[in-house]
Scaffold this motif. Structure first.
Motif, short mmCIF file in Angstrom:
data_model
loop_
_atom_site.label_atom_id
_atom_site.label_comp_id
_atom_site.label_asym_id
_atom_site.label_seq_id
_atom_site.Cartn_x
_atom_site.Cartn_y
_atom_site.Cartn_z
N VAL A 20 21.92 13.27 -32.77
CA VAL A 20 21.80 14.02 -31.54
C VAL A 20 23.00 14.84 -31.73
O VAL A 20 23.61 14.72 -31.35
CB VAL A 20 21.69 13.66 -30.19
N ALA A 21 22.60 16.89 -32.05
CA ALA A 21 23.78 17.13 -31.67
C ALA A 21 24.82 17.20 -32.66
O ALA A 21 26.23 16.98 -31.99
CB ALA A 21 24.15 18.19 -30.54
N GLN A 52 28.82 14.48 -22.56
CA GLN A 52 27.74 15.35 -22.42
C GLN A 52 25.93 14.87 -22.39
O GLN A 52 25.15 14.96 -22.02
CB GLN A 52 28.34 16.64 -22.30
N THR A 53 26.11 14.81 -23.92
CA THR A 53 25.06 15.31 -24.67
C THR A 53 24.42 13.65 -24.06
O THR A 53 23.42 13.84 -24.14
CB THR A 53 25.54 15.10 -25.88
N MET A 54 24.69 12.87 -24.44
CA MET A 54 23.91 11.49 -23.83
C MET A 54 23.38 11.13 -22.11
O MET A 54 22.77 10.60 -21.84
CB MET A 54 25.20 9.81 -23.69
N ILE A 55 24.41 12.13 -21.72
CA ILE A 55 24.01 12.34 -20.26
C ILE A 55 22.76 13.25 -19.87
O ILE A 55 22.07 13.01 -18.62
CB ILE A 55 24.98 12.56 -19.45
N ASP A 56 22.99 14.02 -20.72
CA ASP A 56 21.92 15.21 -20.78
C ASP A 56 20.67 14.87 -21.41
O ASP A 56 18.93 14.73 -21.05
CB ASP A 56 21.62 16.56 -21.37
N ARG A 57 20.43 14.02 -22.31
CA ARG A 57 19.41 12.76 -23.15
C ARG A 57 19.22 11.94 -22.58
O ARG A 57 17.93 11.47 -22.55
CB ARG A 57 19.26 13.20 -24.47
N PHE A 58 19.69 11.22 -21.98
CA PHE A 58 19.13 9.51 -21.70
C PHE A 58 19.42 9.59 -20.06
O PHE A 58 18.95 8.16 -19.57
CB PHE A 58 20.00 8.74 -22.43
N HIS A 59 20.22 10.18 -19.46
CA HIS A 59 20.13 10.45 -18.14
C HIS A 59 21.06 8.43 -18.05
O HIS A 59 20.26 7.84 -16.92
CB HIS A 59 19.25 10.19 -17.16
#
Length: 208
Positions: A20-21, A52-59
């Motif tokens: 992811v990214a 941030q990518t993990m937070i945006d994608r997986f909450h």
């Protein structure tokens, strides 16, 4: 690698990871918990981007930064586990333009897990006794790594709890590059054991 050891402990198949990214992601179940492993890469930029990518994608409900760290405290030995109560960027210096600055971010702790002290984060792999002493004098930290403060800062901005678990792999001295490789399995195994205790607490809560 740290990620491989973590995946093995949790029983995840690394072959099922995806990107992811540009960040390697591995998702699986640990007991009742949905767990996502993110291999962000080394340094504060990669750590912040991965978080941030993990937070945006997986909450996620909580972010746990697990890995290895160097000791800044002579009482800590290889294989000891550090769970700091705050993280600071030792290499961020704005004193030339601001009279008072605070680079420290508080992180989450658990009542049943012993935690204490500050972890200092910077974009330098420290392998020098003099620099080690300077960082300790500046921050009062007990351990040193390259990601924790960035992860903690991103989590704070997103109002998501962050827990840091670090296994001590070296002493931030000239022998540290070799010590890290020699002690990686031991340090990560100890950190992962603590992680399983933490996750068991979460699992019990989910089961209620």
């Amino acid at each position: 690698s740290e990620t491989s050891i973590l995946a093995q402990v949790l029983g995840f198949d690394e072959k099922s990871s995806w990107s992811v990214a540009g960040i390697d992601v591995l998702r699986g179940k640990w007991k009742e918990l949905d767990v996502v492993i993110v291999k962000s890469g080394v340094g504060k930029v990669h750590a912040a981007m991965g978080t941030q990518t993990m937070i945006d994608r997986f909450h996620p409900d909580v972010v746990i930064n697990i890995g290895t760290a160097a000791s800044l405290n002579e009482q800590l030995s290889v294989g000891d586990v550090v769970i700091p109560t705050s993280a600071t960027q030792w290499d961020l210096d704005l004193s030339a333009i601001y009279a008072h600055t605070d680079n420290t971010t508080a992180v989450s702790v658990q009542d049943d897990i012993a935690s204490a002290g500050i972890i200092a984060t910077g974009d330098t792999f420290v392998a020098d006794k003099a620099m080690k002493h300077q960082i300790y004098e500046k921050t009062g930290a007990i351990a040193l790594d390259m990601e924790s403060a960035a992860v903690a800062e991103v989590c704070e901005k997103n109002a998501i709890p962050c827990l840091i678990i670090k296994g001590i792999s070296d002493g931030a001295t000239a022998s540290s590059p070799g010590d890290l490789q020699t002690n990686l399995n031991l340090a990560m195994s100890k950190a992962c054991s603590t992680l399983e205790t933490v996750l068991s607490g979460f699992s019990t809560s989910v089961g209620k």
